[in-house]
Design an enzyme around this catalytic site. Structure first.
Site, PDB file in Angstrom:
ATOM      1  N   ARG A  80       0.836  -1.205   0.000  1.00  0.00           N
ATOM      2  CA  ARG A  80       0.000   0.000   0.000  1.00  0.00           C
ATOM      3  C   ARG A  80       0.869   1.252   0.000  1.00  0.00           C
ATOM      4  NH1 ARG A  80      -4.613   0.325   4.425  1.00  0.00           N
ATOM      5  NH2 ARG A  80      -2.858   0.885   5.738  1.00  0.00           N
ATOM      6  N   LYS A 183      -2.653   6.568   1.435  1.00  0.00           N
ATOM      7  CA  LYS A 183      -2.459   6.935   2.843  1.00  0.00           C
ATOM      8  C   LYS A 183      -1.433   8.069   2.885  1.00  0.00           C
ATOM      9  CE  LYS A 183      -2.351   4.607   7.309  1.00  0.00           C
ATOM     10  NZ  LYS A 183      -3.545   5.237   7.830  1.00  0.00           N
ATOM     11  N   GLU A 219     -16.303   6.530   4.391  1.00  0.00           N
ATOM     12  CA  GLU A 219     -15.621   5.892   5.520  1.00  0.00           C
ATOM     13  C   GLU A 219     -15.539   6.852   6.690  1.00  0.00           C
ATOM     14  OE1 GLU A 219     -11.450   4.909   5.081  1.00  0.00           O
ATOM     15  OE2 GLU A 219     -11.073   6.615   3.793  1.00  0.00           O
TER      16      GLU A 219
HETATM   17  N1  PLP Z   1      -9.307   4.490   6.502  1.00  0.00           N
HETATM   18  C1  PLP Z   1      -8.459   5.444   6.883  1.00  0.00           C
HETATM   19  C2  PLP Z   1      -8.726   6.831   6.424  1.00  0.00           C
HETATM   20  C3  PLP Z   1      -7.352   5.132   7.687  1.00  0.00           C
HETATM   21  O1  PLP Z   1      -6.495   6.073   8.074  1.00  0.00           O
HETATM   22  C4  PLP Z   1      -7.151   3.795   8.109  1.00  0.00           C
HETATM   23  C5  PLP Z   1      -5.999   3.449   8.917  1.00  0.00           C
HETATM   24  O2  PLP Z   1      -5.026   2.947   8.478  1.00  0.00           O
HETATM   25  C6  PLP Z   1      -8.065   2.832   7.695  1.00  0.00           C
HETATM   26  C7  PLP Z   1      -9.132   3.207   6.894  1.00  0.00           C
HETATM   27  C8  PLP Z   1      -7.894   1.415   8.069  1.00  0.00           C
HETATM   28  O3  PLP Z   1      -6.911   0.775   7.312  1.00  0.00           O
HETATM   29  P1  PLP Z   1      -6.094  -0.443   7.891  1.00  0.00           P
HETATM   30  O4  PLP Z   1      -7.092  -1.470   8.273  1.00  0.00           O
HETATM   31  O5  PLP Z   1      -5.243  -0.895   6.768  1.00  0.00           O
HETATM   32  O6  PLP Z   1      -5.333   0.052   9.044  1.00  0.00           O
HETATM   33  C1  COI Z   2      -4.107   3.197  11.508  1.00  0.00           C
HETATM   34  O1  COI Z   2      -5.137   2.617  11.790  1.00  0.00           O
HETATM   35  O2  COI Z   2      -3.007   2.627  11.496  1.00  0.00           O
HETATM   36  C2  COI Z   2      -4.114   4.599  11.153  1.00  0.00           C
HETATM   37  O3  COI Z   2      -3.186   5.026  10.556  1.00  0.00           O
HETATM   38  C3  COI Z   2      -5.285   5.378  11.543  1.00  0.00           C
HETATM   39  C4  COI Z   2      -4.991   6.689  12.176  1.00  0.00           C
HETATM   40  C5  COI Z   2      -4.101   6.639  13.359  1.00  0.00           C
HETATM   41  C6  COI Z   2      -4.589   7.711  11.171  1.00  0.00           C
END
Ligand code: PLP
Ligand code: COI
Length: 337
Positions: A80, A183, A219
């Site tokens: 990612r 991200k 989201e």
């Molecule tokens: N959506 C956003 C905007 C986020 O910052 C995060 C955090 O990482 C997620 C979703 C969840 O992603 P993940 O499950 O890969 O941590």
């Molecule tokens: C995560 O879930 O790892 C994130 O980055 C979410 C938040 C702290 C920005």
């Protein structure tokens, strides 16, 4: 080392002993370097500072009952970050280099990994920034990748107890064909005003609608959204949300548990139909939602005061794999030797 009350840790920055760094200069990545400094020396014209040329990741490592430390789906985070790099023209870090840096950062700070019983974990924050100077809007010619770690507890103070979300149509975190699926730091800067308002109003996060039509659920600020009804796990399909690795994992586990899984546009009108709703992400794990307040229409959608049956099952299953309590049949974890 500072002594920790592991069980009552929240989600926040904490200093640990070492971090890992790697520079991209003259068109290639250098060696991984270990540092004990919490600061970096950065050019005043670095593109990260001026034009937001920055991407980050978030993943976790867990100490099991067996004393082993497991990293969850690190390859997905590495990939990612490469996607984010394509999205804002950062130098692309090889997956293996990302993984090696994370392993070193964990090993060098192993005394900070919370014990199994605490339910806490080690949060790993990789980031990649344009460090070279530019004053015209263009990509940097130098990049810096870093990884630091810290012990953390739940992102929302309620932990696994249901929290409240708010919908505010006056704010978007990402444009329909913008950077929402990456991200990158800019998306989070863009969410701070409404995030602060939400917290002020007693909500744990904003639930964003799609920014073009405001018809579909997108989201939450820091996590994906899911709803469950009629034995079906439903989660938004959208070009402006982050492809969550937690959500991707929950879809697999939901199917394994006998739920149908639908990843599709989720109209706002569907909100009253859900039996359970939740936010999911690395930091948030699963945070069940008890109330969604629509601030523009002064309307509320209520769900259970207690976590729902399926959310609880999914939460327990995911955590069991992460901590090594159940066999990792999908090969999602890597044991740090
Ligand atoms: N959506 C956003 C905007 C986020 O910052 C995060 C955090 O990482 C997620 C979703 C969840 O992603 P993940 O499950 O890969 O941590
Ligand atoms: C995560 O879930 O790892 C994130 O980055 C979410 C938040 C702290 C920005």
């Amino acid at each position: 080392m500072e002594s920790f009350d592991w069980k009552s840790l929240g989600f926040g920055y904490r200093k640990t002993d070492y971090n890992v760094r790697c520079y991209w200069r003259n068109g290639e990545w250098g060696e991984l370097e270990i540092s004990s400094s919490e600061t970096i020396n950065l050019h005043i014209a670095a593109t990260a500072l001026h034009y937001g040329q920055e991407a980050f990741e978030g993943l976790k490592a867990f100490k099991g009952k067996d004393g082993k430390v497991r990293i969850f789906r690190m390859d997905e985070n590495a990939k990612r970050m490469q996607d984010s790099s394509d999205g804002i023209l950062l130098a692309k870090l090889p997956v293996e280099k990302f993984q090696e840096a994370v392993r070193i950062a964990i090993k060098m700070n192993k005394q900070y990994i919370p014990p199994y019983e605490s339910g806490a974990s080690l949060y790993i924050r990789p980031l990649l920034i344009g460090s070279g100077p530019q004053i015209g809007v263009k990509p940097a010619d130098e990049y810096l990748f870093m990884v630091f770690v810290m012990p953390v507890g739940p992102y929302f103070p309620q932990g696994f107890m249901p929290t409240d979300l708010v919908i505010m149509r006056g704010y978007d975190r990402a444009a329909p064909q913008g950077t929402g699926k990456y991200k990158v730091g800019g998306n989070y800067a863009a969410s701070l005003v409404e995030g602060k308002k939400a917290k002020h109003g007693g909500f744990s996060a904003v639930l964003y609608l799609d920014s073009k039509e405001k018809k579909y659920l997108d989201e939450c600020g820091p996590a994906n959204f899911f709803g469950i009804k009629n034995n079906t796990y439903i989660t938004p399909l959208s070009d402006s949300i982050l492809p969550s690795i937690t959500n991707k994992s929950l879809m697999v586990l939901a199917e394994e548990m006998g739920l149908k899984v639908e990843r599709r546009k989720v109209p706002y009108e569907e909100l009253p139909e859900f039996e359970e709703v939740g936010a999911c992400g690395t930091a948030a794990v699963i945070s069940p939602i008890k109330r969604i307040y629509d601030a523009d229409l002064d309307k509320e959608f209520l769900y259970g005061e207690k976590p729902g049956i399926w959310s609880t099952k999914l939460y327990n299953k995911l955590r069991a794999i992460q901590y090594g309590d159940e066999p990792d049949k999908y090969g999602w974890t890597e044991i740090v030797e």
